[in-house]
Design a protein around this motif. Structure first.
Motif, PDB file in Angstrom:
ATOM      1  N   ALA B  86       0.846  -1.186   0.000  1.00 44.05           N
ATOM      2  CA  ALA B  86       0.000   0.000   0.000  1.00 44.05           C
ATOM      3  C   ALA B  86       0.882   1.237   0.000  1.00 44.05           C
ATOM      4  O   ALA B  86       2.003   1.204   0.490  1.00 44.05           O
ATOM      5  N   PHE B  87       0.393   2.304  -0.599  1.00 48.08           N
ATOM      6  CA  PHE B  87       1.170   3.543  -0.596  1.00 48.08           C
ATOM      7  C   PHE B  87       0.199   4.712  -0.644  1.00 48.08           C
ATOM      8  O   PHE B  87      -0.952   4.547  -1.049  1.00 48.08           O
ATOM      9  N   PRO B  88       0.650   5.906  -0.223  1.00 47.80           N
ATOM     10  CA  PRO B  88      -0.236   7.069  -0.269  1.00 47.80           C
ATOM     11  C   PRO B  88      -0.701   7.327  -1.699  1.00 47.80           C
ATOM     12  O   PRO B  88       0.021   7.048  -2.658  1.00 47.80           O
ATOM     13  N   VAL B  89      -1.910   7.849  -1.807  1.00 48.24           N
ATOM     14  CA  VAL B  89      -2.537   8.052  -3.105  1.00 48.24           C
ATOM     15  C   VAL B  89      -1.683   8.914  -4.044  1.00 48.24           C
ATOM     16  O   VAL B  89      -1.645   8.700  -5.253  1.00 48.24           O
ATOM     17  N   GLU B  90      -0.906   9.841  -3.470  1.00 45.40           N
ATOM     18  CA  GLU B  90      -0.089  10.744  -4.305  1.00 45.40           C
ATOM     19  C   GLU B  90       1.002   9.977  -5.049  1.00 45.40           C
ATOM     20  O   GLU B  90       1.529  10.439  -6.052  1.00 45.40           O
ATOM     21  N   GLU B  91       1.354   8.798  -4.531  1.00 44.58           N
ATOM     22  CA  GLU B  91       2.447   8.053  -5.155  1.00 44.58           C
ATOM     23  C   GLU B  91       1.963   7.152  -6.291  1.00 44.58           C
ATOM     24  O   GLU B  91       2.765   6.491  -6.938  1.00 44.58           O
ATOM     25  N   TYR B  92       0.650   7.165  -6.508  1.00 45.35           N
ATOM     26  CA  TYR B  92       0.118   6.336  -7.588  1.00 45.35           C
ATOM     27  C   TYR B  92       0.512   6.927  -8.934  1.00 45.35           C
ATOM     28  O   TYR B  92       0.423   8.135  -9.145  1.00 45.35           O
ATOM     29  N   SER B  93       0.982   6.090  -9.838  1.00 44.48           N
ATOM     30  CA  SER B  93       1.225   6.588 -11.192  1.00 44.48           C
ATOM     31  C   SER B  93       0.730   5.555 -12.197  1.00 44.48           C
ATOM     32  O   SER B  93       0.918   4.355 -12.021  1.00 44.48           O
ATOM     33  N   VAL B  94       0.051   6.073 -13.223  1.00 45.47           N
ATOM     34  CA  VAL B  94      -0.510   5.179 -14.239  1.00 45.47           C
ATOM     35  C   VAL B  94       0.611   4.427 -14.951  1.00 45.47           C
ATOM     36  O   VAL B  94       0.461   3.264 -15.306  1.00 45.47           O
ATOM     37  N   GLU B  95       1.740   5.129 -15.145  1.00 48.95           N
ATOM     38  CA  GLU B  95       2.859   4.490 -15.860  1.00 48.95           C
ATOM     39  C   GLU B  95       3.319   3.243 -15.108  1.00 48.95           C
ATOM     40  O   GLU B  95       3.512   2.195 -15.704  1.00 48.95           O
ATOM     41  N   ASP B  96       3.475   3.395 -13.791  1.00 48.48           N
ATOM     42  CA  ASP B  96       3.896   2.256 -12.983  1.00 48.48           C
ATOM     43  C   ASP B  96       2.891   1.113 -13.094  1.00 48.48           C
ATOM     44  O   ASP B  96       3.255  -0.049 -13.257  1.00 48.48           O
ATOM     45  N   ALA B  97       1.605   1.492 -13.012  1.00 45.45           N
ATOM     46  CA  ALA B  97       0.547   0.482 -13.075  1.00 45.45           C
ATOM     47  C   ALA B  97       0.577  -0.233 -14.416  1.00 45.45           C
ATOM     48  O   ALA B  97       0.428  -1.454 -14.500  1.00 45.45           O
ATOM     49  N   LYS B  98       0.799   0.556 -15.491  1.00 46.99           N
ATOM     50  CA  LYS B  98       0.828  -0.053 -16.834  1.00 46.99           C
ATOM     51  C   LYS B  98       2.023  -0.973 -16.988  1.00 46.99           C
ATOM     52  O   LYS B  98       1.945  -2.021 -17.630  1.00 46.99           O
ATOM     53  N   GLN B  99       3.138  -0.555 -16.373  1.00 51.86           N
ATOM     54  CA  GLN B  99       4.342  -1.372 -16.425  1.00 51.86           C
ATOM     55  C   GLN B  99       4.083  -2.725 -15.762  1.00 51.86           C
ATOM     56  O   GLN B  99       4.452  -3.771 -16.280  1.00 51.86           O
ATOM     57  N   ARG B 100       3.418  -2.644 -14.618  1.00 48.72           N
ATOM     58  CA  ARG B 100       3.078  -3.849 -13.878  1.00 48.72           C
ATOM     59  C   ARG B 100       2.159  -4.742 -14.716  1.00 48.72           C
ATOM     60  O   ARG B 100       2.309  -5.961 -14.741  1.00 48.72           O
ATOM     61  N   GLN B 101       1.220  -4.078 -15.403  1.00 46.51           N
ATOM     62  CA  GLN B 101       0.263  -4.811 -16.230  1.00 46.51           C
ATOM     63  C   GLN B 101       0.998  -5.563 -17.343  1.00 46.51           C
ATOM     64  O   GLN B 101       0.712  -6.731 -17.613  1.00 46.51           O
ATOM     65  N   GLU B 102       1.944  -4.862 -17.964  1.00 41.62           N
ATOM     66  CA  GLU B 102       2.699  -5.461 -19.057  1.00 41.62           C
ATOM     67  C   GLU B 102       3.491  -6.667 -18.581  1.00 41.62           C
ATOM     68  O   GLU B 102       3.509  -7.724 -19.220  1.00 41.62           O
ATOM     69  N   LYS B 103       4.134  -6.479 -17.420  1.00 36.64           N
ATOM     70  CA  LYS B 103       4.942  -7.549 -16.839  1.00 36.64           C
ATOM     71  C   LYS B 103       4.061  -8.765 -16.556  1.00 36.64           C
ATOM     72  O   LYS B 103       4.442  -9.904 -16.841  1.00 36.64           O
ATOM     73  N   ALA B 104       2.872  -8.488 -15.991  1.00 32.02           N
ATOM     74  CA  ALA B 104       1.950  -9.572 -15.667  1.00 32.02           C
ATOM     75  C   ALA B 104       1.491 -10.284 -16.928  1.00 32.02           C
ATOM     76  O   ALA B 104       1.341 -11.508 -16.947  1.00 32.02           O
ATOM     77  N   ALA B 105       1.280  -9.519 -17.999  1.00 33.61           N
ATOM     78  CA  ALA B 105       0.823 -10.108 -19.251  1.00 33.61           C
ATOM     79  C   ALA B 105       1.895 -11.026 -19.839  1.00 33.61           C
ATOM     80  O   ALA B 105       1.606 -12.129 -20.317  1.00 33.61           O
ATOM     81  N   THR B 106       3.160 -10.581 -19.789  1.00 37.99           N
ATOM     82  CA  THR B 106       4.257 -11.414 -20.293  1.00 37.99           C
ATOM     83  C   THR B 106       4.345 -12.704 -19.493  1.00 37.99           C
ATOM     84  O   THR B 106       4.547 -13.786 -20.060  1.00 37.99           O
ATOM     85  N   ARG B 107       4.177 -12.561 -18.185  1.00 31.89           N
ATOM     86  CA  ARG B 107       4.274 -13.725 -17.324  1.00 31.89           C
ATOM     87  C   ARG B 107       3.153 -14.713 -17.632  1.00 31.89           C
ATOM     88  O   ARG B 107       3.379 -15.918 -17.719  1.00 31.89           O
ATOM     89  N   LEU B 108       1.964 -14.171 -17.833  1.00 33.37           N
ATOM     90  CA  LEU B 108       0.808 -15.016 -18.110  1.00 33.37           C
ATOM     91  C   LEU B 108       0.999 -15.775 -19.411  1.00 33.37           C
ATOM     92  O   LEU B 108       0.691 -16.968 -19.511  1.00 33.37           O
ATOM     93  N   ALA B 109       1.555 -15.066 -20.403  1.00 32.88           N
ATOM     94  CA  ALA B 109       1.733 -15.682 -21.724  1.00 32.88           C
ATOM     95  C   ALA B 109       2.712 -16.849 -21.657  1.00 32.88           C
ATOM     96  O   ALA B 109       2.649 -17.776 -22.472  1.00 32.88           O
ATOM     97  N   ALA B 110       3.632 -16.802 -20.671  1.00 32.38           N
ATOM     98  CA  ALA B 110       4.660 -17.834 -20.583  1.00 32.38           C
ATOM     99  C   ALA B 110       4.169 -19.102 -19.878  1.00 32.38           C
ATOM    100  O   ALA B 110       4.863 -20.107 -19.860  1.00 32.38           O
TER     101      ALA B 110
END
Lengths: 303, 138
Positions: B86-110
């Motif tokens: 968990a982190f304060p709301v101000e530290e949320y960034s869409v870029e980070d979230a998208k990066q995580r999403q991409e990583k998860a997608a690569t992992r899922l594909a494997a």
């Protein structure tokens, strides 16, 4: 050795001592932080245990025992070995003792007819294993001096997945157990199958003995999702907690080991400087004596 | 309007995020948005990626982003949130979230379908998706 050479060497040793002193102080500061982080995992783990107990009671008897991560595989063919090392060296025997313990364990397992699957955290462990031509199934680097839950989560999911899918039948983790800033012990722990002791509430007999009997009527507890499903998600969390604990302890050990190593390096540098200073004085004295002898010899020749 | 305050502890593996009295907790479990006031029925729930709001008082609302975890309302009414990240709301960034999403997608594909690894990767992907969707709601 000429005076000038010795002077140069003294200069470079003094520079090295400055660096090792700075590294010692940096490690000391990081060690304190790492110690705090390791301590703050405890309340979380305790709370997790209590929640698990509640969910296990609600899910009914047998549910907890049936969790796949608690199952011992009937045939142990492949054992996963996770070596927890550091990303950087200059920490005395910190990395090499882990590697040595890992290779020794692998030899034991192979003598038993089992095969070993390597996992590593930390660049040092990874590069040592690949250098020795071992195939590393998965490695995790870049965080060893300050690991967090996300890192542990990633590793735990990989290991739990492989374990439940029967690719590995057992996972052992080898890491530096933190005893004190000066002492780190190589420790081997079985991560999977998860031991039941890890999940159960420790030393809380009052809570274990019929908690329903306390207080009066109780409101019905809502579960979202149902208890069995929550339990299935809670139990693997303990793998993560054990893993994070090992990573945090290893991080504290790393800083402790580096601090000690750098302190002895600084001490050693001081000794080297003393010896070199002596050598320099001797060289200077020899030069002066030489010059006097030359002058005297010259004067005598004139007479 | 002031509500009766109650005790809330938010723990993460690396320390306590919050501990004290609040008037309301709003978060999200697998069953949907949930608001907890004093005297809420006992509950044990799995959290989903969402905004976690702790209403300390009318003018003071602490806002965090939670990735996952558990919420427990004890019989005595104390609320415990175990959040793996968990982190304060101000530290949320869409870029980070998208990066995580991409990583998860690569992992899922494997992963091969039907395996435990696949199931875990799928769950991670869904969490990452939810985290990206959160961008519009903050």
């Amino acid at each position: 050795m000429a005076q000038r050479d010795v002077k140069n060497r003294i200069g470079s040793v003094q520079n090295i001592r400055k660096i090792t002193r700075a590294m010692e102080m940096v490690s000391a500061a990081r060690l304190r932080k790492a110690e705090e982080r390791a301590a703050s995992l405890r309340p979380y783990a305790d709370a997790l245990r209590k929640m698990t107990r509640q969910a296990a009671q609600a899910a009914g008897s047998g549910e907890l025992q049936a969790q796949p991560v608690l199952q011992t595989h009937e045939q142990e063919q492949t054992v996963g070995l996770l070596l927890v090392t550091a990303d950087r060296g200059l920490a005395g025997a910190f990395n090499s003792q882990i590697l040595r313990a890992g290779l020794q364990r692998a030899a034991e397992l192979e003598a038993d007819g089992k095969s070993v699957r390597w996992y590593a955290t930390g660049r040092r462990g990874l590069s040592s294993l690949t250098f020795r031509n071992y195939e590393v199934a998965a490695s995790y680097t870049g965080f060893t001096d300050a690991p967090n839950a996300t890192h542990a989560h990633e590793i735990a999911e990989e290991l739990v997945g492989a374990f439940v899918d029967q690719q590995i039948d057992r996972v052992e983790i080898i890491f530096n157990h933190y005893v004190s800033p000066l002492v780190q012990e190589v420790s081997r722990q079985t991560l999977l199958p998860l031991s039941k002791a890890e999940v159960e509430v420790e030393g809380d007999p009052a809570a274990d003995a019929a908690p329903e009997a306390t207080a009066g009527p109780k409101a019905l507890v809502e579960y979202e999702p149902d208890p069995a499903e929550i339990l299935a998600q809670l139990v693997p969390e303990f793998v993560e907690v054990s893993l994070l604990r090992a990573l945090l302890e290893s991080a504290a050990s790393e800083h402790g080991a580096r601090m000690t190593a750098m302190r002895s390096a600084s001490d050693n540098a001081g000794e080297v400087i003393d010896n070199l200073t002596l050598a320099m004085n001797r060289a200077r004295q020899a030069e002066i004596t030489q010059e006097i002898m030359e002058v005297v010899a010259g004067a005598e020749a004139l007479n | 309007m002031a509500h009766t305050p109650f005790r809330v502890d938010v723990l993460t593996p690396t320390g306590e995020l919050f501990g004290g009295e609040v008037e309301q907790v709003s978060t999200r479990t697998v069953a949907g948005e949930i608001g907890i006031l004093a005297g809420h029925a006992p509950l044990l729930g799995r959290l989903e990626p969402a905004e976690l709001k702790l209403h300390v008082s009318d003018g003071d609302v602490k806002r965090y982003v939670q990735i996952g975890g558990y919420v427990q309302v004890a019989q005595e009414g104390n609320v415990l949130l175990l959040v793996d990240e968990a982190f304060p709301v101000e530290e949320y960034s869409v870029e980070d979230a998208k990066q995580r999403q991409e990583k998860a997608a690569t992992r899922l594909a494997a992963c091969d379908e039907g395996t435990e690894a696949h199931r875990l990767a799928l769950a991670a992907k869904q969490r990452a998706d939810a985290l990206v969707r959160l961008a519009d709601r903050l």
